[in-house]
Design an enzyme around this catalytic site. Structure first.
Site, PDB file in Angstrom:
ATOM      1  N   SER A 158       1.524  -7.489  -0.851  1.00 44.21           N
ATOM      2  CA  SER A 158       2.309  -8.420  -0.025  1.00 44.21           C
ATOM      3  C   SER A 158       1.628  -9.768   0.171  1.00 44.21           C
ATOM      4  O   SER A 158       2.265 -10.709   0.641  1.00 44.21           O
ATOM      5  CB  SER A 158       2.669  -7.790   1.325  1.00 44.21           C
ATOM      6  OG  SER A 158       1.589  -7.783   2.217  1.00 44.21           O
TER       7      SER A 158
ATOM      8  N   THR B 135       0.823  -1.214   0.000  1.00 45.06           N
ATOM      9  CA  THR B 135       0.000   0.000   0.000  1.00 45.06           C
ATOM     10  C   THR B 135       0.853   1.257   0.000  1.00 45.06           C
ATOM     11  O   THR B 135       0.443   2.282  -0.564  1.00 45.06           O
ATOM     12  CB  THR B 135      -0.930  -0.025   1.229  1.00 45.06           C
ATOM     13  OG1 THR B 135      -1.833  -1.107   1.067  1.00 45.06           O
ATOM     14  CG2 THR B 135      -1.710   1.264   1.393  1.00 45.06           C
TER      15      THR B 135
ATOM     16  N   THR C 203       1.561  -4.300   4.234  1.00 43.89           N
ATOM     17  CA  THR C 203       1.404  -4.580   5.666  1.00 43.89           C
ATOM     18  C   THR C 203       0.803  -5.955   5.962  1.00 43.89           C
ATOM     19  O   THR C 203       0.941  -6.455   7.069  1.00 43.89           O
ATOM     20  CB  THR C 203       0.522  -3.506   6.336  1.00 43.89           C
ATOM     21  OG1 THR C 203      -0.770  -3.517   5.715  1.00 43.89           O
ATOM     22  CG2 THR C 203       1.135  -2.138   6.235  1.00 43.89           C
ATOM     23  N   ASP C 204       0.143  -6.566   4.952  1.00 42.70           N
ATOM     24  CA  ASP C 204      -0.560  -7.825   5.240  1.00 42.70           C
ATOM     25  C   ASP C 204       0.380  -8.925   5.736  1.00 42.70           C
ATOM     26  O   ASP C 204       0.039  -9.677   6.647  1.00 42.70           O
ATOM     27  CB  ASP C 204      -1.302  -8.324   3.994  1.00 42.70           C
ATOM     28  CG  ASP C 204      -2.511  -7.467   3.657  1.00 42.70           C
ATOM     29  OD1 ASP C 204      -2.887  -6.617   4.484  1.00 42.70           O
ATOM     30  OD2 ASP C 204      -3.085  -7.648   2.565  1.00 42.70           O
TER      31      ASP C 204
END
Ligand code: ASP
Length: 340
Positions: A73, A27, A106-107
């Site tokens: 990710s 992101t 971030t995942d």
């Protein structure tokens, strides 16, 4: 100088640290409708565009920008991890490089941070960061996270602390950090152990350190690893079908992490299957879906099972994969879970 003379040392360009920024997408590099924080596409901007957005980034450090990949990710693979870790190990040998920043979605950021914490062979700072809002949102959080990360990676105080994650002014340990919000910008936490410290105006303030072994002191070297053995995480719920355990193994999983209820618990039906798998030589790690606390040995569960310690299931899977690249002996794997 306080007496009015000109300090000639200050008129020359001050020494700046050299920081390598390795971008992988997410992101932080996302783009979508102007002003909106949702319905965007991750991994659209390249590393130079991210640096251009982070005002001051190029004046606090001499930045070497490297694009490793540019993906959501959720599409990160073990091949990306190995490429990233090899790039870090190679560049760390260069005395001109003082530290590393990895920009990441971030995942799965917590998994990548833990992987690097286990394999990177340098005590130079390695900082992983990302963003919850895409670059095209109103008030994106990526530029500040990136700026703070570059400041941390270039700071000698950050050496030897293992892989760190900088997010929303917090510094978190790569082993303990987890994503805890689906959308808020303060999206990371280390639960029971708290953050390692804070970043304030580019200055790190450290308070905590993990006692677990990391980076240069581990037995894992990416130069020896071509690929990671596949493992599966089996999530237990009321009435969960135990056949998934057999399915995973038939489909190629060389080990299983059970995300159990409470302190790594599951039904009698699951226990039967788990004991059978463990007896047939498939390492099974008990972990918890809770998100805090730890798993201890519980003799009411049969079989030669491995306690996942306090690791979240997805982190237990990272360690199990690295462990399986070396051994499938449950006692040796347990020792790794105790140490790392
Ligand atoms: N799906 C995005 C990713 O992990 C989410 C993010 O970066 O915040 O790449």
């Amino acid at each position: 100088m306080t007496d009015g003379r000109i300090d000639s040392r200050r008129t020359s360009k001050p020494d700046r640290p050299n920081v390598a920024v390795l971008a992988t997408g997410g992101t932080i590099a996302g783009a979508g409708s102007l002003g909106k924080a949702t319905n965007y596409r991750p991994g659209q901007l390249d590393v130079n565009a991210l640096l251009d957005m982070a005002d001051g980034a190029r004046s606090i450090a001499d930045v070497k920008a490297v694009q490793i990949c540019n993906v959501n990710s959720d599409d990160i693979t073990a091949a990306h991890w190995i490429a990233l870790a090899r790039a870090i190990d190679d560049m760390a040998a260069d005395p001109q490089i003082d530290g590393f920043v990895i920009t990441h979605g971030t995942d799965t950021l917590d998994e990548t941070a833990y992987f690097l914490n286990l394999v990177a062979k340098t005590d130079k700072p390695i900082v992983v960061t990302g963003a919850m809002r895409p670059a095209t949102a109103t008030s994106p959080d990526g530029p500040m996270n990136l700026l703070q990360s570059i400041a941390l990676a270039g700071n000698p105080q950050a050496r030897g602390r293992g892989v760190m994650v900088v997010f929303s002014d917090g510094i978190f340990g790569g082993r303990d950090v987890r994503k805890i919000s689906t959308f808020q910008t303060d999206a990371f936490s280390a639960s029971d152990f708290g953050c390692m410290g804070y970043m304030v105006d580019g200055v790190p303030h450290f308070y905590n350190a993990s006692s677990k072994t990391h980076t240069v002191d581990t037995e894992f070297f990416v130069k020896d690893i071509e690929e990671l053995p596949p493992v599966a995480v089996a999530y237990f719920t009321v009435d969960a079908n135990p056949n998934v355990l057999d399915f995973f193994v038939k489909d190629g999983a060389q080990g299983i992490v059970v995300a159990g209820a409470g302190s790594g618990c599951y039904s009698k039906k699951w226990n039967e299957r788990i004991v059978a798998l463990a007896s047939s030589g498939v390492p099974v790690v008990r972990s918890s879906r809770i998100g805090a606390g730890m798993i201890t040995r519980d003799d009411s569960y049969g079989g030669n099972l491995i306690n996942g310690n306090d690791l979240a299931p997805q982190k237990a899977a990272v360690l199990l994969r690295l462990a399986l690249a070396r051994t499938n002996d449950p006692a040796e794997i347990q020792a790794m879970f105790d140490r790392y």
